[in-house]
Design a protein around this motif. Sequence first.
Motif, short mmCIF file in Angstrom:
data_model
loop_
_atom_site.label_atom_id
_atom_site.label_comp_id
_atom_site.label_asym_id
_atom_site.label_seq_id
_atom_site.Cartn_x
_atom_site.Cartn_y
_atom_site.Cartn_z
N LEU A 180 0.84 -1.21 0.00
CA LEU A 180 0.00 0.00 0.00
C LEU A 180 0.87 1.26 0.00
CD1 LEU A 180 -2.81 -0.96 2.54
CD2 LEU A 180 -3.18 -0.33 0.14
N LYS A 181 1.93 1.25 0.80
CA LYS A 181 2.80 2.42 0.87
C LYS A 181 3.53 2.63 -0.46
CE LYS A 181 5.17 3.57 4.46
NZ LYS A 181 4.50 4.84 4.82
N LEU A 182 3.95 1.54 -1.09
CA LEU A 182 4.57 1.67 -2.41
C LEU A 182 3.59 2.30 -3.40
CD1 LEU A 182 6.72 0.98 -4.62
CD2 LEU A 182 5.50 -1.21 -4.89
N GLY A 183 2.37 1.76 -3.46
CA GLY A 183 1.39 2.31 -4.39
C GLY A 183 1.08 3.76 -4.11
N ASP A 184 0.97 4.11 -2.83
CA ASP A 184 0.68 5.50 -2.47
C ASP A 184 1.80 6.42 -2.95
OD1 ASP A 184 -0.86 7.52 -0.66
OD2 ASP A 184 1.22 7.65 0.02
N ALA A 185 3.05 6.02 -2.76
CA ALA A 185 4.18 6.86 -3.18
C ALA A 185 4.19 7.02 -4.70
CB ALA A 185 5.49 6.26 -2.69
N VAL A 186 3.97 5.91 -5.41
CA VAL A 186 3.94 5.99 -6.88
C VAL A 186 2.79 6.90 -7.32
CG1 VAL A 186 3.52 4.68 -9.00
CG2 VAL A 186 5.02 3.74 -7.22
N GLY A 187 1.63 6.77 -6.67
CA GLY A 187 0.48 7.59 -7.05
C GLY A 187 0.71 9.07 -6.82
N ARG A 188 1.39 9.42 -5.74
CA ARG A 188 1.67 10.84 -5.50
C ARG A 188 2.66 11.38 -6.53
NH1 ARG A 188 4.09 11.27 -0.61
NH2 ARG A 188 3.88 9.10 0.05
N PHE A 189 3.57 10.53 -6.98
CA PHE A 189 4.46 10.94 -8.07
C PHE A 189 3.66 11.17 -9.35
CE2 PHE A 189 6.98 9.75 -11.80
CZ PHE A 189 8.06 10.62 -11.70
N LEU A 190 2.77 10.24 -9.67
CA LEU A 190 1.99 10.37 -10.91
C LEU A 190 1.05 11.57 -10.87
CD1 LEU A 190 1.07 6.61 -11.55
CD2 LEU A 190 3.02 7.93 -12.42
N ALA A 191 0.54 11.89 -9.67
CA ALA A 191 -0.38 13.02 -9.55
C ALA A 191 0.29 14.33 -9.93
CB ALA A 191 -0.93 13.10 -8.13
N ALA A 226 -3.88 1.62 -4.78
CA ALA A 226 -3.31 2.59 -3.85
C ALA A 226 -2.74 3.79 -4.59
CB ALA A 226 -2.24 1.94 -2.99
N SER A 227 -2.16 3.54 -5.76
CA SER A 227 -1.62 4.66 -6.54
C SER A 227 -2.73 5.54 -7.07
CB SER A 227 -0.75 4.13 -7.68
OG SER A 227 -1.51 3.47 -8.66
N LEU A 228 -3.84 4.92 -7.49
CA LEU A 228 -4.97 5.72 -7.97
C LEU A 228 -5.59 6.52 -6.83
CD1 LEU A 228 -6.70 6.27 -10.54
CD2 LEU A 228 -8.23 4.45 -9.75
N LYS A 229 -5.73 5.89 -5.67
CA LYS A 229 -6.33 6.58 -4.53
C LYS A 229 -5.48 7.74 -4.06
CE LYS A 229 -8.38 5.75 0.01
NZ LYS A 229 -8.82 4.72 0.98
N ALA A 230 -4.15 7.62 -4.20
CA ALA A 230 -3.26 8.70 -3.78
C ALA A 230 -3.53 9.98 -4.54
CB ALA A 230 -1.80 8.29 -3.95
N ALA A 231 -4.08 9.85 -5.74
CA ALA A 231 -4.39 11.02 -6.55
C ALA A 231 -5.77 11.59 -6.23
CB ALA A 231 -4.32 10.66 -8.04
N GLY A 232 -6.54 10.92 -5.36
CA GLY A 232 -7.85 11.42 -4.99
C GLY A 232 -8.93 10.36 -5.18
N ARG A 233 -10.18 10.77 -5.15
CA ARG A 233 -11.29 9.84 -5.27
C ARG A 233 -11.30 9.18 -6.65
NH1 ARG A 233 -16.05 11.85 -5.52
NH2 ARG A 233 -15.32 13.93 -6.16
N TYR A 234 -11.84 7.96 -6.70
CA TYR A 234 -11.94 7.26 -7.97
C TYR A 234 -13.27 6.52 -8.07
CZ TYR A 234 -10.62 2.96 -5.40
OH TYR A 234 -10.57 1.91 -4.53
#
Length: 314
Positions: free
Chosen positions: A152-163, A279-287
């Motif tokens: 989850l933490k990996l996905g969150d970090a990747v998602g914040r980068f993509l955002a 997790a990466s998608l959620k890091a960018a906001g609602r989906y």
Amino acid sequence: MCLKLICVSHSPMMDFIHPEPQVETTARDMFAHLAQEVETYDPEMIVLFAPDHFNGFFYDLMPPFCIGIRAQCAGDWDIGEGPLNVPEAIAHDLVKFVNANDVDVAYSYRMQADHGFTQPLELLTGSVTRYPTIPIFINSAAKPLPPCRRVLKLGDAVGRFLAGRPERILVIGSGGLSHDPPTPQFGSVPPEVEEFLIAGRNPTPEARRKRQENVLNNGRLLAERKGNSQPLDPEWDLGLIDNFLNDDLDRFLTMTDDEILERGGRGGHEIRTWIAAFASLKAAGRYKARRRYYHPIDEWIAGMGMVSAESLVA
């Protein structure tokens, strides 16, 4: 920022063993429909979370996570060949960002990407090179495995980068769902098999053929309710899909390896790729997500699932 997600099961057996025609046609039709959606979306970059099946990553040096800065098809199952189209500068920046956000990630300038990476690219885009793609390996086969909470933490970090990126991006998660292929387990196999698990890169064609025939035979036996592969578990699979659809990712903070093995089998650990993708998608906001397909296909040793989602944040 524009983010779209597709998570799909994979099975290299699709081109070797065929279930009942209606079952296979429906599955392939949905892959084709999703491929048309990808073409319409026309991503400028793909980020692909996938496992490995002891084709590119081995116990001589087994990272929990690895980002490919350069990558080549491993050549297993004759799916894909040559190098992937990796945007090196962006992949390098992703490594720095993820590490700076307290997730230790390995990186490779010579990643070998096996069918866990190449099959979804072939099915969803028609080619392993059509779109710039950053491959992200998640260890889902070689114990000890990274805990789901770390995924989850990996996905969150990747998602914040993509955002923070301007490109139109497609995130793909490749693996599972319930899925119990005959993957050898270190510590319970003869020394020569242990040596393969440690350093089995670039096998001879004959060695690869024998290994793949063993997997195919397990699929045939499972379809006859025989053999040693654990039965597929549609209840578990559909429950996981509901977790993703309902944005219930906290479910994975406490998910254990024992639960995954008991319900999903040895390959059920590949659910980590879906966890990271969502997790990466959620890091960018609602989906908003929806289930596109599910059917347990014994011949392919996989609870075949397909889910898509779009970020609601512009």
